[in-house]
Design a protein around this motif. Structure first.
Motif, PDB file in Angstrom:
ATOM      1  N   GLY A 244       0.876  -0.924  -0.116  1.00  0.00           N
ATOM      2  CA  GLY A 244       0.205   0.173   0.208  1.00  0.00           C
ATOM      3  C   GLY A 244       0.674   1.452  -0.097  1.00  0.00           C
ATOM      4  N   LEU A 245       2.141   1.328   0.440  1.00  0.00           N
ATOM      5  CA  LEU A 245       2.751   2.316   0.876  1.00  0.00           C
ATOM      6  C   LEU A 245       3.217   2.499  -0.708  1.00  0.00           C
ATOM      7  N   ALA A 246       3.729   1.394  -0.822  1.00  0.00           N
ATOM      8  CA  ALA A 246       4.613   1.355  -2.597  1.00  0.00           C
ATOM      9  C   ALA A 246       3.860   2.351  -3.354  1.00  0.00           C
ATOM     10  N   ALA A 247       2.145   1.306  -3.640  1.00  0.00           N
ATOM     11  CA  ALA A 247       1.014   2.733  -4.284  1.00  0.00           C
ATOM     12  C   ALA A 247       0.766   3.748  -4.219  1.00  0.00           C
ATOM     13  N   ALA A 248       0.966   4.303  -2.314  1.00  0.00           N
ATOM     14  CA  ALA A 248       1.031   5.396  -2.697  1.00  0.00           C
ATOM     15  C   ALA A 248       2.404   6.721  -3.113  1.00  0.00           C
TER      16      ALA A 248
END
Length: 254
Positions: A244-248
């Protein structure tokens, strides 16, 4: 793992370099953490896999040395990252910083000026006063923290279920942790929030869903900052939801 020896500092700053295309993104970690521990899985996740990424361990953290003459304040770390960018010959960079690392990213952006394309922060300290952990660490004097409280903080983190942070904290220089926390609490000559607002880079700020509600979402939005939320995560979003952090981060860079 690569090494960089800044001017006037007797010690090696170490970083991982993941080759890719486009503008390099420099990852800066939080207090008592290490980019070499937290960010390999994020930098190589699908949304960021083609990026040229630099994962820096601050002095006193991870694989980097513990130089005795180093100040370990926010502005000290920022100066070293600035010199690293100069050493690597990057004309333009993207900066990502979490918590203390986000504050370092702000000060670094102030030094690099228009060479920063995107400035992406996740739950960074925008104001002096620190957060819960930094205030607790800085509540005693340096000698007591180094000799007694550092180990107790590690043990408390394990007992409270925060074993990953305890792992990197245990391997950190107690003095660097204390001085970093004290710097966050005391603030600096620069107003971090104003520096962030006024910088010409494209700016984003990432929250963990479990950290909400947070009144800063409205304030940041009103000041032209793009806000993003990582689901199923709190402050330690790189460990709780790395995908999720990578996508953000990838969304912030578009």
């Amino acid at each position: 793992m690569k090494s960089f020896h800044p001017r006037r500092i007797k010690g090696a700053l170490r970083y991982l370099e993941i080759n890719g295309s486009g503008v390099p993104i420099i990852f800066l970690h939080g207090l008592g953490c290490a980019s070499s521990f937290e960010y390999p899985s994020i930098a190589t996740a699908e949304p960021l896999a083609d990026k040229h990424s630099i994962l820096v361990d601050f002095f006193g953290s991870g694989y980097s040395d513990w130089p005795s003459g180093f100040g370990y304040r926010i502005e000290d770390h920022a100066q070293v990252i600035y010199e690293l960018v100069e050493h690597l010959g990057f004309d333009v960079v993207d900066l990502y910083g979490h918590s203390l690392g986000g504050t370092v990213a702000i000060e670094t952006a102030g030094l690099l000026k228009d060479r920063v394309r995107h400035l992406v922060l996740s739950e960074a300290n925008l104001d002096s006063g620190g957060g819960q952990f930094s205030r607790d660490i800085a509540s005693v004097n340096e000698d007591i923290y180094v000799r007694q409280k550092h180990l107790r903080t590690v043990q408390h983190s394990v007992a409270s279920g925060n074993a990953d942070w305890a792992t990197t904290l245990r391997l950190s220089d107690p003095k660097s942790v204390y001085l970093g926390a004290k710097s966050l609490v005391e603030g600096s000559a620069s107003d971090w929030r104003e520096l962030f607002y006024k910088h010409a880079a494209r700016k984003s700020y990432i929250f963990g869903q479990r950290s909400l509600p947070n009144a800063d979402i409205e304030v940041l939005t009103e000041n032209g900052i793009k806000t993003l939320v990582v689901r199923d995560a709190g402050h330690s979003m790189s460990l709780e939801n790395p995908e999720g952090l990578a996508a953000a981060i990838a969304e912030a860079l578009t």
